[in-house]
Design a protein around this motif. Structure first.
Motif, PDB file in Angstrom:
ATOM      1  N   ILE A  34      45.470  52.751  35.623  1.00 51.51           N
ATOM      2  CA  ILE A  34      46.173  51.512  35.259  1.00 51.51           C
ATOM      3  C   ILE A  34      45.138  50.398  35.174  1.00 51.51           C
ATOM      4  O   ILE A  34      44.480  50.081  36.166  1.00 51.51           O
ATOM      5  N   ASN A  70      36.248  48.003  36.122  1.00 50.36           N
ATOM      6  CA  ASN A  70      36.376  49.061  37.139  1.00 50.36           C
ATOM      7  C   ASN A  70      37.229  50.219  36.643  1.00 50.36           C
ATOM      8  O   ASN A  70      36.896  51.388  36.895  1.00 50.36           O
ATOM      9  N   ALA A 108      47.385  46.574  29.886  1.00 52.13           N
ATOM     10  CA  ALA A 108      48.503  45.726  29.463  1.00 52.13           C
ATOM     11  C   ALA A 108      48.122  44.824  28.279  1.00 52.13           C
ATOM     12  O   ALA A 108      48.932  44.606  27.370  1.00 52.13           O
ATOM     13  N   CYS A 136      36.248  34.997  32.080  1.00 52.07           N
ATOM     14  CA  CYS A 136      36.108  34.637  33.502  1.00 52.07           C
ATOM     15  C   CYS A 136      34.645  34.868  33.895  1.00 52.07           C
ATOM     16  O   CYS A 136      33.855  33.935  33.880  1.00 52.07           O
ATOM     17  N   LEU A 193      28.280  35.818  34.281  1.00 52.06           N
ATOM     18  CA  LEU A 193      26.917  36.235  34.651  1.00 52.06           C
ATOM     19  C   LEU A 193      26.948  37.638  35.239  1.00 52.06           C
ATOM     20  O   LEU A 193      27.735  37.926  36.150  1.00 52.06           O
ATOM     21  N   ALA A 244      39.161  29.405  41.837  1.00 53.44           N
ATOM     22  CA  ALA A 244      38.158  29.141  40.796  1.00 53.44           C
ATOM     23  C   ALA A 244      38.849  29.020  39.443  1.00 53.44           C
ATOM     24  O   ALA A 244      39.634  29.893  39.061  1.00 53.44           O
ATOM     25  N   ALA A 245      38.551  27.925  38.733  1.00 56.15           N
ATOM     26  CA  ALA A 245      39.045  27.736  37.369  1.00 56.15           C
ATOM     27  C   ALA A 245      37.874  27.938  36.418  1.00 56.15           C
ATOM     28  O   ALA A 245      36.707  27.995  36.846  1.00 56.15           O
ATOM     29  N   VAL A 266      32.339  27.723  35.737  1.00 51.38           N
ATOM     30  CA  VAL A 266      33.296  27.978  36.811  1.00 51.38           C
ATOM     31  C   VAL A 266      33.474  26.651  37.530  1.00 51.38           C
ATOM     32  O   VAL A 266      32.481  25.994  37.871  1.00 51.38           O
ATOM     33  N   PHE A 284      45.474  37.699  32.867  1.00 51.80           N
ATOM     34  CA  PHE A 284      44.758  38.922  33.255  1.00 51.80           C
ATOM     35  C   PHE A 284      45.523  39.726  34.304  1.00 51.80           C
ATOM     36  O   PHE A 284      44.992  40.684  34.856  1.00 51.80           O
ATOM     37  N   HIS A 285      46.747  39.281  34.592  1.00 54.67           N
ATOM     38  CA  HIS A 285      47.620  40.034  35.513  1.00 54.67           C
ATOM     39  C   HIS A 285      46.953  40.232  36.859  1.00 54.67           C
ATOM     40  O   HIS A 285      46.940  41.342  37.406  1.00 54.67           O
ATOM     41  N   ILE A 286      46.355  39.167  37.391  1.00 53.12           N
ATOM     42  CA  ILE A 286      45.714  39.219  38.711  1.00 53.12           C
ATOM     43  C   ILE A 286      46.515  38.299  39.625  1.00 53.12           C
ATOM     44  O   ILE A 286      46.533  37.074  39.409  1.00 53.12           O
ATOM     45  N   GLY A 325      45.297  34.893  40.593  1.00 52.89           N
ATOM     46  CA  GLY A 325      44.119  34.595  39.765  1.00 52.89           C
ATOM     47  C   GLY A 325      42.830  34.645  40.568  1.00 52.89           C
ATOM     48  O   GLY A 325      41.861  33.942  40.269  1.00 52.89           O
ATOM     49  N   ALA A 336      38.958  45.468  42.039  1.00 53.33           N
ATOM     50  CA  ALA A 336      38.221  44.519  42.881  1.00 53.33           C
ATOM     51  C   ALA A 336      38.869  44.303  44.241  1.00 53.33           C
ATOM     52  O   ALA A 336      38.208  43.861  45.182  1.00 53.33           O
TER      53      ALA A 336
HETATM   54  C1  LIG Z   1      36.832  32.253  37.037  1.00 58.98           C
HETATM   55  C2  LIG Z   1      36.101  33.515  37.417  1.00 58.98           C
HETATM   56  C3  LIG Z   1      34.737  33.613  37.209  1.00 58.98           C
HETATM   57  C4  LIG Z   1      34.043  34.763  37.568  1.00 58.98           C
HETATM   58  N1  LIG Z   1      32.685  34.831  37.348  1.00 58.98           N
HETATM   59  C5  LIG Z   1      32.019  35.960  37.669  1.00 58.98           C
HETATM   60  C6  LIG Z   1      30.650  36.104  37.314  1.00 58.98           C
HETATM   61  O1  LIG Z   1      30.042  35.232  36.702  1.00 58.98           O
HETATM   62  N2  LIG Z   1      30.031  37.264  37.649  1.00 58.98           N
HETATM   63  C7  LIG Z   1      30.691  38.290  38.275  1.00 58.98           C
HETATM   64  O2  LIG Z   1      30.068  39.328  38.558  1.00 58.98           O
HETATM   65  N3  LIG Z   1      32.008  38.187  38.581  1.00 58.98           N
HETATM   66  C8  LIG Z   1      32.690  37.068  38.280  1.00 58.98           C
HETATM   67  N4  LIG Z   1      34.033  36.983  38.518  1.00 58.98           N
HETATM   68  C9  LIG Z   1      34.720  38.127  39.158  1.00 58.98           C
HETATM   69  C10 LIG Z   1      35.008  39.269  38.185  1.00 58.98           C
HETATM   70  O3  LIG Z   1      35.394  38.774  36.943  1.00 58.98           O
HETATM   71  C11 LIG Z   1      36.125  40.183  38.715  1.00 58.98           C
HETATM   72  O4  LIG Z   1      36.000  40.419  40.095  1.00 58.98           O
HETATM   73  C12 LIG Z   1      36.095  41.519  37.999  1.00 58.98           C
HETATM   74  O5  LIG Z   1      36.058  41.324  36.597  1.00 58.98           O
HETATM   75  C13 LIG Z   1      37.297  42.375  38.404  1.00 58.98           C
HETATM   76  O6  LIG Z   1      37.235  43.591  37.676  1.00 58.98           O
HETATM   77  P1  LIG Z   1      38.341  44.726  37.844  1.00 58.98           P
HETATM   78  O7  LIG Z   1      38.088  45.724  36.783  1.00 58.98           O
HETATM   79  O8  LIG Z   1      38.369  45.196  39.243  1.00 58.98           O
HETATM   80  O9  LIG Z   1      39.728  44.005  37.619  1.00 58.98           O
HETATM   81  P2  LIG Z   1      40.277  43.193  36.354  1.00 58.98           P
HETATM   82  O10 LIG Z   1      39.169  42.665  35.549  1.00 58.98           O
HETATM   83  O11 LIG Z   1      41.269  42.235  36.894  1.00 58.98           O
HETATM   84  O12 LIG Z   1      40.998  44.315  35.495  1.00 58.98           O
HETATM   85  C14 LIG Z   1      42.269  44.825  35.837  1.00 58.98           C
HETATM   86  C15 LIG Z   1      42.980  45.142  34.535  1.00 58.98           C
HETATM   87  O13 LIG Z   1      44.253  45.686  34.851  1.00 58.98           O
HETATM   88  C16 LIG Z   1      45.177  45.229  33.882  1.00 58.98           C
HETATM   89  N5  LIG Z   1      46.512  45.360  34.452  1.00 58.98           N
HETATM   90  C17 LIG Z   1      47.036  44.710  35.519  1.00 58.98           C
HETATM   91  N6  LIG Z   1      48.321  45.086  35.703  1.00 58.98           N
HETATM   92  C18 LIG Z   1      48.592  46.003  34.752  1.00 58.98           C
HETATM   93  C19 LIG Z   1      49.747  46.757  34.405  1.00 58.98           C
HETATM   94  N7  LIG Z   1      50.896  46.632  35.086  1.00 58.98           N
HETATM   95  N8  LIG Z   1      49.669  47.618  33.355  1.00 58.98           N
HETATM   96  C20 LIG Z   1      48.533  47.786  32.647  1.00 58.98           C
HETATM   97  N9  LIG Z   1      47.415  47.066  32.914  1.00 58.98           N
HETATM   98  C21 LIG Z   1      47.448  46.184  33.948  1.00 58.98           C
HETATM   99  C22 LIG Z   1      44.765  43.789  33.631  1.00 58.98           C
HETATM  100  O14 LIG Z   1      45.262  43.314  32.401  1.00 58.98           O
HETATM  101  C23 LIG Z   1      43.242  43.909  33.666  1.00 58.98           C
HETATM  102  O15 LIG Z   1      42.723  44.154  32.389  1.00 58.98           O
HETATM  103  C24 LIG Z   1      34.743  35.854  38.139  1.00 58.98           C
HETATM  104  C25 LIG Z   1      36.131  35.777  38.314  1.00 58.98           C
HETATM  105  C26 LIG Z   1      36.813  34.630  37.964  1.00 58.98           C
HETATM  106  C27 LIG Z   1      38.311  34.572  38.152  1.00 58.98           C
END
Ligand SMILES: Cc1cc2nc3c(=O)[nH]c(=O)nc-3n(C[C@H](O)[C@H](O)[C@H](O)COP(=O)(O)OP(=O)(O)OC[C@H]3O[C@@H](n4cnc5c(N)ncnc54)[C@H](O)[C@@H]3O)c2cc1C
Length: 520
Positions: free
Chosen positions: A15, A20, A40, A62, A65, A326-327, A401, A454-456, A459, A495
């Motif tokens: 999912i 990741n 999604a 988001c 870097l 963080a915005a 950020v 981003f469905h987090i 946020g 994450a």
């Molecule tokens: C403002 C901001 C700035 C950041 N800057 C940095 C940076 O510069 N460097 C850095 O290393 N990190 C940064 N981060 C952190 C980093 O972006 C995240 O920790 C990381 O991208 C999380 O990756 P992930 O794959 O675990 O989860 P996500 O990227 O959240 O991916 C999860 C996916 O699951 C999908 N999903 C959720 N629910 C469902 C569902 N029901 N059905 C199907 N799909 C679904 C979502 O749409 C999403 O695509 C930043 C974060 C933010 C918010």
């Protein structure tokens, strides 16, 4: 929604197609599993995507870097073969200072009275971080078992700490529970340097520099950075989405089926075991194993439902703290910004507005009460300087950020978004006086917008606070800290798990190993 019956059957359904989810899917497919990724959104990447926020202007949505994904993982995934290109590596960090000077920050950059202090501080911190780094790429051990797979990582960690020697070991024990404010006050004179170093401990967290545990979050970040090799702080070509495009190609080459615009409505359970997922349009996808990169609250409370969990576990998940602070501000500019006192060779890098520890702490104080400070903390890049393709010829994008922007803002984000964006631009303009006149378009993503797009939940940068009680062997919550969950056949890989957020890929990789190991 009415279920339409099963359309396909896979060994594994992942999912979420954030970085990741893609890493996890690729490694599962390489391990011989049939895998489908269900995302999604229309595009992949999650919080590591690139977006066009004004015609012709693209920016990392988001994460902007890349500084945590281990070089070994990039090699394992063969990202170069799949088209990953860095637009910039070894990017310098510079602290902007209001009187027009810009303070270079980094080994060999710091001058004056703090030069020797920086060397004394930096080397042992890096040494401690390197000792902790192997933890990031391993499944956390379980406490209270006699299995070698749980005991060995604990023994290895103990051994690495022991090998630091008496002085560094004692120092690690002394500082690990401290706040970064006190640590930096102990070491440095320069107010600006302390501010710039302190920001690394709190960026993306729900902490101010005086919060307990901020030395731990700093060491955690340094541990991640110690694994990236020569690239250092880098910027993917095409924005962070460029990295996820390469990850998607690696997944495709391994045989993963990727489906976008496929929101999962429910995790299906059959005889106390995950048996697949139901999409929002009613399609049912059967899978022996379901691995969720959605945040823990979404996974357990919304997709699985508390009916499948014991009350204590469900309560722990409901209490998992995940309100983002963080915005993200994006500006389309008709020329490159001119930061007073900034040398051109440093404009390619990371710029900070965190002029003192006190400034950061005061910005945080407002956020505790659901307000924002008039003087926010910022991490800025101008990515189009390194990658001209992100903007029309001669024009630029700025990506920042902006912290601290509380998710539960008094007055609400619909009311306050424009005012907060204005404030952030005013803050930037204090360091780049002509900036306002060069803005063609702007966009501010509040934590609420990030949650929606981003469905987090909340946020949150890390899908949930990275704090002592949500860390390593208890992340996200006891009972789900080894990527497996109380429900057989359901795993986590995002994450919200160890080692937390940031574009690292370790949660995806560790989870894939756990799934493959359990089935072996
Ligand atoms: C403002 C901001 C700035 C950041 N800057 C940095 C940076 O510069 N460097 C850095 O290393 N990190 C940064 N981060 C952190 C980093 O972006 C995240 O920790 C990381 O991208 C999380 O990756 P992930 O794959 O675990 O989860 P996500 O990227 O959240 O991916 C999860 C996916 O699951 C999908 N999903 C959720 N629910 C469902 C569902 N029901 N059905 C199907 N799909 C679904 C979502 O749409 C999403 O695509 C930043 C974060 C933010 C918010």
């Amino acid at each position: 929604m009415a279920a339409r019956g099963a359309s396909a059957k896979y060994d594994c359904a992942v999912i979420g197609g954030g970085h990741n989810g893609l890493v996890c899917a690729t490694l599962l497919a390489r391990g011989g599993r049939s895998v489908v990724v269900l995302e999604a959104n229309r595009g992949l990447g999650g919080a590591a995507a690139t977006r066009e926020f004004a015609p012709g202007f693209r920016v990392s949505a988001c994460a902007h870097l890349l500084h945590l994904m281990p070089a070994a993982l990039q090699r394992e995934l063969r990202l170069d073969e799949h088209g990953f290109i860095a637009a910039a590596t070894q990017m310098p960090t510079t602290a902007l200072v209001a009187d027009g000077a810009a303070l270079a920050r980094g080994a060999g950059d710091v001058g004056g009275a703090d030069a020797a202090a920086y060397a004394r501080y930096d080397a042992p911190m890096r040494c401690l971080a390197a000792a902790l780094a192997p933890m990031l790429s391993r499944v956390p051990p379980r406490l209270g078992t006699h299995r070698w797979s749980d005991l060995v990582p604990l023994l290895q960690l103990g051994w690495r700490v022991r090998r630091l020697g008496t002085r560094d070991m004692r120092e690690l024990l002394r500082i690990v529970g401290m706040n970064v404010y006190d640590l930096l006050e102990e070491n440095f004179e320069s107010v600006e340097l302390k501010g710039a170093l302190g920001l690394d401990a709190v960026l993306g967290t729900n902490f101010g520099p005086r919060s307990p545990g901020t030395v731990l979050t700093l060491l955690h970040r340094l541990a991640g950075q110690s694994t990236v090799g020569a690239a250092g702080l880098s910027q993917p070509k095409g924005g962070m989405g460029g990295l996820c495009d390469a990850l998607a190609r690696a997944a495709g080459a391994a045989g993963v089926v990727i489906r976008t615009s496929a929101p999962v409505a429910r995790i299906e359970v059959d005889r106390d075991r995950a048996s697949g997922v139901l999409l929002e349009d009613g399609e049912r996808i059967a899978a022996r194993t379901v691995i969720s990169s959605a945040d823990p609250r979404t996974t357990f409370l919304r997709l699985l439902g508390t009916g499948h969990l014991d009350a204590g576990f469900a309560r722990r998940v409901a209490n998992f703290r995940s309100r983002g602070l963080a915005a993200k501000l994006h500006l389309a500019l008709d020329r490159a910004p001119d930061f007073t006192g900034l040398k051109p060779e440093r404009a390619v890098g990371r710029l900070l507005i965190a002029p003192s520890l006190r400034y950061i702490e005061q910005a945080y104080n407002h956020a505790k009460y659901g307000e924002y400070s008039r003087a926010p903390v910022m991490e800025i890049t101008v990515p189009s300087i390194n990658d001209a393709g992100l903007a029309p010829a001669g024009r630029h994008v700025l990506s920042a950020v902006v912290q601290y922007a509380p998710y539960s803002l008094q007055g609400g984000w619909e009311q306050e978004r424009a005012r907060f964006a204005d404030l952030a631009i005013d803050t930037l303009a204090r360091y780049a006086p002509g900036l306002r006149g060069t803005i063609i378009a702007s966009e501010l993503l509040s934590p609420l917008d990030i949650e929606r797009e981003f469905h987090i939940t909340g946020g949150h940068w890390h899908h949930g606070d990275l704090a002592f009680d949500q860390f390593w062997m208890v992340r996200p919550v006891p009972g789900a800290a080894q990527y497996r969950t109380p429900l057989d056949g359901l795993f986590l890989c995002g994450a919200g798990c160890h080692p937390g957020g940031g574009v690292i890929g370790a949660a995806g990789r560790n989870a894939a190993h756990q799934v493959l190991h359990e089935a072996a």
